[in-house]
Design an enzyme around this catalytic site. Structure first.
Site, short mmCIF file in Angstrom:
data_model
loop_
_atom_site.label_atom_id
_atom_site.label_comp_id
_atom_site.label_asym_id
_atom_site.label_seq_id
_atom_site.Cartn_x
_atom_site.Cartn_y
_atom_site.Cartn_z
N GLN A 7 1.63 -3.52 5.02
CA GLN A 7 0.28 -3.42 4.45
C GLN A 7 0.33 -2.71 3.11
O GLN A 7 0.71 -1.54 3.03
CB GLN A 7 -0.66 -2.67 5.39
CG GLN A 7 -2.10 -2.66 4.90
CD GLN A 7 -3.02 -1.90 5.83
OE1 GLN A 7 -2.96 -0.68 5.91
NE2 GLN A 7 -3.89 -2.62 6.54
N GLY A 8 -0.08 -3.38 2.05
CA GLY A 8 -0.09 -2.82 0.71
C GLY A 8 -1.51 -2.64 0.20
O GLY A 8 -1.96 -3.40 -0.67
N SER A 37 -3.30 1.03 0.10
CA SER A 37 -3.47 2.34 -0.55
C SER A 37 -2.57 2.48 -1.77
O SER A 37 -1.49 1.89 -1.84
CB SER A 37 -3.15 3.46 0.44
OG SER A 37 -4.07 3.49 1.51
N SER A 51 2.93 0.43 5.23
CA SER A 51 3.48 0.40 6.58
C SER A 51 4.59 -0.63 6.72
O SER A 51 4.39 -1.81 6.44
CB SER A 51 2.37 0.09 7.60
OG SER A 51 1.28 0.97 7.43
N GLU A 91 -8.27 -3.66 12.29
CA GLU A 91 -7.48 -2.44 12.39
C GLU A 91 -8.22 -1.36 13.18
O GLU A 91 -7.63 -0.65 13.99
CB GLU A 91 -7.14 -1.92 10.98
CG GLU A 91 -6.25 -0.69 10.97
CD GLU A 91 -5.88 -0.28 9.56
OE1 GLU A 91 -4.85 0.37 9.39
OE2 GLU A 91 -6.63 -0.60 8.62
#
Length: 389
Positions: free
Chosen positions: A121-122, A124, A156, A239
């Site tokens: 997951q990109g 933040s 992550s 999520e």
């Protein structure tokens, strides 16, 4: 609201329970939690077993209640968690299932279900965590590609991922929520640099990711250009709304183990500790009922706003997911604070599972949207309170 299970759902539970009882004893020993390449191999092998047995599609191609039963039973049986498959199965996959085109679903969903590909997951960035809409990573259209430049943090599973669900800014002149786009970026593309980050618990499931003119095909865009904020809210709804179901079951199991340990070492005689454990038992029972409510709500919702959304499979979890995430984050921290009381001096043993989980629990009021953000969502979208100025 009817929270009772149907005959079909009860039959699914029995079949799954029997299958788990037959295969779990055959699994190899779990790898060192600090060795993510080994954990990827272990987690994807388990996913392949689920696929071959017909259980791989529960995360997005089954009724929400079936998904809940699956997560409940696998956790109770002590089956491997999704691990390195977390983002693909619980974030990116469900998002693509409801927002992607038929070609995108065909390209990306089967490899995740088979355990062939892992996602990270990109979202933040160093200056855009809780205030995600302020992100600065740019994507400029150049022919059939987007050219992406910027940096992400707390990415992550980036170290072992094949793909990244990436949120970028495609229109710097638009209001900040309206100039964003959701892309699927191959992690082996030229210009991608991954730098693992070691956590307090000694693991490296997060990383910094640096993007230097990375070319991402425009066909990898999920949703319309500059509609990425809405698509991202779909991702975050999954999520916060359903991704923690198995963890609630795990916490209830830990709570029972804490009570047994307290009786064994004499700490059960402390009335304050007993009341604390009793209150936590009530908290997690209520959270489980809230999960059932959220799942029922998702099952009754439309399948998605995308024109190609898969029909008849239930929709996206609603704002009740924020209520759940807010209380669950704090309840988990309180659970492992209680574990420290039960352990006494043993709470200083970093090798104890409960101690490691206590360190991990510190992140829960930050990860997947801080508690402050969840409070804002609850206040504005559920209670109808005015936005702060």
């Amino acid at each position: 609201m009817d929270l009772a299970y149907t005959e079909e759902e009860r039959a699914f539970r029995v079949r799954l329970r029997d299958w788990l009882a037959s295969v779990l004893p055959t699994l190899p020993a779990r790898p060192d939690p600090r060795d993510w390449p080994a954990r990827r191999a272990y987690d994807t092998a388990w996913q392949r077993m689920l696929h071959d047995a017909g259980y791989a599609d529960v995360h997005w191609d089954a009724a929400p209640t079936i998904r809940l039963i699956f997560l409940e039973e696998t956790e109770r049986a002590g089956a491997p968690y999704v691990g390195a498959n977390f983002v693909g199965l619980l974030h990116a996959g469900p998002t693509i299932a409801v927002e992607g085109t038929p070609a995108q679903r065909q390209r990306w969903l089967p490899p995740v279900l088979r355990g062939d590909e892992v996602w990270c997951q990109g979202f933040s960035e160093p200056d855009a965590g809780s205030d995600l809409a302020s992100l600065r990573t740019r994507a400029v259209r150049d022919g059939d590609d987007y050219v992406v430049t910027g940096a992400k943090i707390w990415t992550s599973h980036a170290e072992v991922a094949d793909w990244c669900e990436l949120l970028v800014r495609t229109d710097p002149d638009a209001p900040r929520h309206r100039g964003l786009t959701w892309l699927a970026m191959p992690m082996d593309a030229p210009g991608v640099t991954v730098r693992p980050l070691r956590t307090l618990a000694g693991t490296a499931e997060f990383a910094e990711v640096f993007l230097d003119e990375v070319r991402v095909p425009a066909g990898n865009r999920v949703g319309a250009e500059n509609d990425g904020w809405r698509v991202t809210m779909v991702t975050l709804s999954f999520e916060r709304g359903t991704a923690f179901v198995g963890e609630v079951v795990a916490c209830r199991r830990v709570l029972g183990a804490l009570a047994r340990a307290a009786r064994a070492n004499g700490r059960w005689d402390d009335a304050v500790l007993r009341r604390r454990l009793g209150r936590l038992n009530a908290d997690f029972a209520a959270l489980w009922r809230l999960i059932q409510w959220n799942v029922s709500e998702a099952g009754a919702a439309p399948a998605g706003r995308g024109a190609s959304a898969a029909p008849g499979k239930g929709g996206v979890p609603g704002t009740g997911g924020s209520v759940f995430k807010l209380r669950y984050s704090h309840a988990r921290q309180e659970l492992y604070d209680a574990a420290a009381e039960v352990l006494g001096a043993g709470a200083l043993d970093a090798g104890h599972e409960w101690v490691a989980d206590r360190l991990s629990s510190l992140s829960y009021t930050i990860a997947a949207g801080t508690s402050q953000i969840q409070q804002n969502i609850v206040a504005e979208r559920i209670l109808g309170l005015p936005k702060g100025r």
